[in-house]
Design a protein around this motif. Structure first.
Motif, PDB file in Angstrom:
ATOM      1  N   GLU A  89       0.678  -1.057   0.136  1.00 59.39           N
ATOM      2  CA  GLU A  89       0.108  -0.213   0.029  1.00 59.39           C
ATOM      3  C   GLU A  89       0.731   1.273   0.054  1.00 59.39           C
ATOM      4  OE1 GLU A  89      -3.830  -1.494   2.201  1.00 59.39           O
ATOM      5  OE2 GLU A  89      -2.883  -0.203   3.269  1.00 59.39           O
ATOM      6  N   LYS A  90       1.951   1.264   0.564  1.00 60.75           N
ATOM      7  CA  LYS A  90       2.880   2.317   0.940  1.00 60.75           C
ATOM      8  C   LYS A  90       3.434   2.834  -0.659  1.00 60.75           C
ATOM      9  CE  LYS A  90       3.890   1.957   5.774  1.00 60.75           C
ATOM     10  NZ  LYS A  90       4.874   1.718   6.833  1.00 60.75           N
ATOM     11  N   ALA A  91       3.810   1.588  -1.142  1.00 61.31           N
ATOM     12  CA  ALA A  91       4.328   1.957  -2.434  1.00 61.31           C
ATOM     13  C   ALA A  91       3.226   2.429  -3.404  1.00 61.31           C
ATOM     14  CB  ALA A  91       4.910   0.384  -3.020  1.00 61.31           C
ATOM     15  N   LEU A  92       1.981   1.912  -3.515  1.00 62.41           N
ATOM     16  CA  LEU A  92       1.052   2.427  -4.251  1.00 62.41           C
ATOM     17  C   LEU A  92       0.797   3.980  -4.114  1.00 62.41           C
ATOM     18  CD1 LEU A  92      -1.038  -0.845  -4.342  1.00 62.41           C
ATOM     19  CD2 LEU A  92       0.180   0.234  -6.449  1.00 62.41           C
ATOM     20  N   VAL A  93       0.779   4.275  -2.814  1.00 63.77           N
ATOM     21  CA  VAL A  93       0.520   5.687  -2.424  1.00 63.77           C
ATOM     22  C   VAL A  93       1.328   6.658  -3.136  1.00 63.77           C
ATOM     23  CG1 VAL A  93       0.414   7.424  -0.476  1.00 63.77           C
ATOM     24  CG2 VAL A  93      -0.910   5.179  -0.413  1.00 63.77           C
ATOM     25  N   GLN A  94       2.880   6.086  -3.057  1.00 62.79           N
ATOM     26  CA  GLN A  94       3.737   6.774  -3.384  1.00 62.79           C
ATOM     27  C   GLN A  94       3.699   6.953  -5.175  1.00 62.79           C
ATOM     28  OE1 GLN A  94       6.524   8.757  -1.931  1.00 62.79           O
ATOM     29  NE2 GLN A  94       4.884   8.553  -0.415  1.00 62.79           N
ATOM     30  N   GLN A  95       3.328   5.798  -5.620  1.00 65.27           N
ATOM     31  CA  GLN A  95       3.160   5.683  -7.099  1.00 65.27           C
ATOM     32  C   GLN A  95       2.197   6.638  -7.544  1.00 65.27           C
ATOM     33  OE1 GLN A  95       1.983   2.119  -9.356  1.00 65.27           O
ATOM     34  NE2 GLN A  95       0.051   2.967  -9.089  1.00 65.27           N
ATOM     35  N   TRP A  96       0.998   6.969  -6.797  1.00 67.69           N
ATOM     36  CA  TRP A  96       0.248   7.923  -7.196  1.00 67.69           C
ATOM     37  C   TRP A  96       0.615   9.220  -6.844  1.00 67.69           C
ATOM     38  CZ3 TRP A  96      -3.389   7.196 -10.883  1.00 67.69           C
ATOM     39  CH2 TRP A  96      -3.622   5.842 -11.168  1.00 67.69           C
ATOM     40  N   ALA A  97       1.356   9.589  -5.992  1.00 68.05           N
ATOM     41  CA  ALA A  97       1.870  10.576  -5.758  1.00 68.05           C
ATOM     42  C   ALA A  97       2.730  11.285  -6.692  1.00 68.05           C
ATOM     43  CB  ALA A  97       2.672  10.907  -4.260  1.00 68.05           C
ATOM     44  N   LYS A 150     -13.590   2.201  -4.814  1.00 68.96           N
ATOM     45  CA  LYS A 150     -13.986   3.482  -4.188  1.00 68.96           C
ATOM     46  C   LYS A 150     -12.716   4.469  -3.954  1.00 68.96           C
ATOM     47  CE  LYS A 150     -16.843   5.241  -0.393  1.00 68.96           C
ATOM     48  NZ  LYS A 150     -17.488   5.035   0.880  1.00 68.96           N
ATOM     49  N   PHE A 151     -11.629   3.743  -3.702  1.00 69.43           N
ATOM     50  CA  PHE A 151     -10.480   4.528  -3.620  1.00 69.43           C
ATOM     51  C   PHE A 151      -9.505   3.961  -4.343  1.00 69.43           C
ATOM     52  CE2 PHE A 151     -12.761   5.463   0.380  1.00 69.43           C
ATOM     53  CZ  PHE A 151     -13.090   6.819   0.104  1.00 69.43           C
ATOM     54  N   LEU A 152      -8.201   4.704  -4.381  1.00 62.07           N
ATOM     55  CA  LEU A 152      -7.307   4.087  -5.317  1.00 62.07           C
ATOM     56  C   LEU A 152      -6.372   3.160  -4.655  1.00 62.07           C
ATOM     57  CD1 LEU A 152      -5.827   7.458  -6.880  1.00 62.07           C
ATOM     58  CD2 LEU A 152      -6.822   5.615  -8.033  1.00 62.07           C
ATOM     59  N   VAL A 153      -6.125   3.118  -3.438  1.00 60.67           N
ATOM     60  CA  VAL A 153      -5.353   2.260  -2.663  1.00 60.67           C
ATOM     61  C   VAL A 153      -6.254   1.406  -1.458  1.00 60.67           C
ATOM     62  CG1 VAL A 153      -3.400   1.729  -1.251  1.00 60.67           C
ATOM     63  CG2 VAL A 153      -3.295   3.477  -3.297  1.00 60.67           C
ATOM     64  N   GLY A 154      -6.390   0.322  -1.753  1.00 60.72           N
ATOM     65  CA  GLY A 154      -6.940  -0.415  -0.502  1.00 60.72           C
ATOM     66  C   GLY A 154      -8.372  -0.109  -0.646  1.00 60.72           C
ATOM     67  N   ASP A 155      -9.063  -0.124   0.533  1.00 60.51           N
ATOM     68  CA  ASP A 155     -10.500   0.091   0.864  1.00 60.51           C
ATOM     69  C   ASP A 155     -10.828   1.317   1.421  1.00 60.51           C
ATOM     70  OD1 ASP A 155     -10.025  -0.756   3.150  1.00 60.51           O
ATOM     71  OD2 ASP A 155     -11.532  -2.389   3.345  1.00 60.51           O
ATOM     72  N   LYS A 156      -9.612   2.333   1.450  1.00 59.93           N
ATOM     73  CA  LYS A 156     -10.031   3.478   2.343  1.00 59.93           C
ATOM     74  C   LYS A 156      -9.262   4.585   1.740  1.00 59.93           C
ATOM     75  CE  LYS A 156      -6.427   2.120   5.416  1.00 59.93           C
ATOM     76  NZ  LYS A 156      -6.003   0.893   4.745  1.00 59.93           N
ATOM     77  N   TYR A 157      -9.595   5.811   1.813  1.00 60.99           N
ATOM     78  CA  TYR A 157      -8.947   7.257   1.482  1.00 60.99           C
ATOM     79  C   TYR A 157      -7.406   7.245   2.095  1.00 60.99           C
ATOM     80  CZ  TYR A 157      -8.423  12.327   1.198  1.00 60.99           C
ATOM     81  OH  TYR A 157      -7.709  13.474   0.871  1.00 60.99           O
ATOM     82  N   VAL A 159      -3.383   8.943   1.020  1.00 58.49           N
ATOM     83  CA  VAL A 159      -2.764  10.116   0.198  1.00 58.49           C
ATOM     84  C   VAL A 159      -2.751   9.971  -1.189  1.00 58.49           C
ATOM     85  CG1 VAL A 159      -0.292  11.039  -0.057  1.00 58.49           C
ATOM     86  CG2 VAL A 159      -1.247  10.978   2.073  1.00 58.49           C
ATOM     87  N   ALA A 160      -2.952   8.745  -1.540  1.00 61.89           N
ATOM     88  CA  ALA A 160      -3.036   8.702  -3.120  1.00 61.89           C
ATOM     89  C   ALA A 160      -4.156   9.247  -3.625  1.00 61.89           C
ATOM     90  CB  ALA A 160      -3.066   7.261  -3.433  1.00 61.89           C
ATOM     91  N   ASP A 161      -5.269   9.209  -3.037  1.00 58.56           N
ATOM     92  CA  ASP A 161      -6.723   9.875  -3.292  1.00 58.56           C
ATOM     93  C   ASP A 161      -6.561  11.501  -3.090  1.00 58.56           C
ATOM     94  OD1 ASP A 161      -8.176   7.433  -3.710  1.00 58.56           O
ATOM     95  OD2 ASP A 161      -7.699   7.420  -1.827  1.00 58.56           O
ATOM     96  N   LEU A 162      -5.668  12.027  -2.322  1.00 56.82           N
ATOM     97  CA  LEU A 162      -5.386  13.312  -2.055  1.00 56.82           C
ATOM     98  C   LEU A 162      -4.616  14.032  -3.145  1.00 56.82           C
ATOM     99  CD1 LEU A 162      -4.461  15.308   1.447  1.00 56.82           C
ATOM    100  CD2 LEU A 162      -3.508  15.860  -1.062  1.00 56.82           C
TER     101      LEU A 162
END
Length: 207
Positions: A89-97, A150-157, A159-162
């Protein structure tokens, strides 16, 4: 000492304001005359950000610039769950950032600058046309990634979404045609309904 933020919520500092609100932090918006006095190019501000740009944040004497870095810092310090709960999840968040900053935002900013800040007669119409033609392909990446989600990473909002939503917010401000992106429209409506986004939308004068 209260966090100080330089930059308007209508600029790329907007995502920093959203994160400050998500974290429930008190902050002070620092005045900076970037037009008449060009204070962002004067020594006092250059000591904080040698690039002479906003946003810049000062947290108890620690100065930090680049909006994505500010968002990351605030999340790590105050709401680490927004950065993901495991390595994937952390990698995916960084990917979208990174995607936001390197793929989505640059063409939108080019269009924005040309349409809003370059005088008539001097606008680079070829650049506007080229960048506008690139946007559907860029947004299609986000559209497909939101299929049945619903959200980009996992099932919750997160930083990727932000980060991604901060780019989409520019697209909607530019009146780009979003009709072919139903997943983005549904997701963006969900993101913008969050209290932090509502507050920043009010600061921007959008509500």
């Amino acid at each position: 000492m209260m966090i100080q933020i330089y930059g308007s919520p209508r600029s790329s500092a907007g995502r920093c304001f959203v994160m400050l609100e998500e974290c429930g932090l008190s902050y002070e918006v620092m005045p900076l005359d970037m037009m008449a006095k060009r204070e962002h190019k004067l020594e006092p501000f250059l000591k904080l950000n040698p690039n002479g740009k906003v946003p810049c944040m000062v947290d108890n004497g620690f100065a930090l610039w680049e909006s994505a870095a500010i968002v990351q810092y605030l999340a790590e310090k105050h709401k680490p769950e927004l950065l993901g709960t495991n390595a994937t999840e952390k990698a995916l968040v960084q990917q979208w950032a990174f995607w936001t900053m390197t793929e989505a935002q640059p063409p939108m900013v080019d269009i924005l600058v040309q349409k809003l800040f370059v005088p008539e007669g001097k606008k680079d119409l070829a650049l506007i046309e080229r960048r506008e033609k690139q946007m559907p392909g860029i947004l299609e990446v986000l559209e497909k990634s939101l299929t049945n989600k619903k959200f980009l990473v996992g099932d919750k909002y997160s930083v990727a979404d932000l980060m991604a939503a901060s780019a989409v917010n520019i697209a909607t401000g530019l009146k780009l045609d979003m009709s072919m992106f139903p997943n983005i429209k549904a997701w963006f409506a969900e993101v913008k309904s969050r209290p932090a986004w509502v507050k920043v939308s009010q600061l921007r004068g959008e509500l």
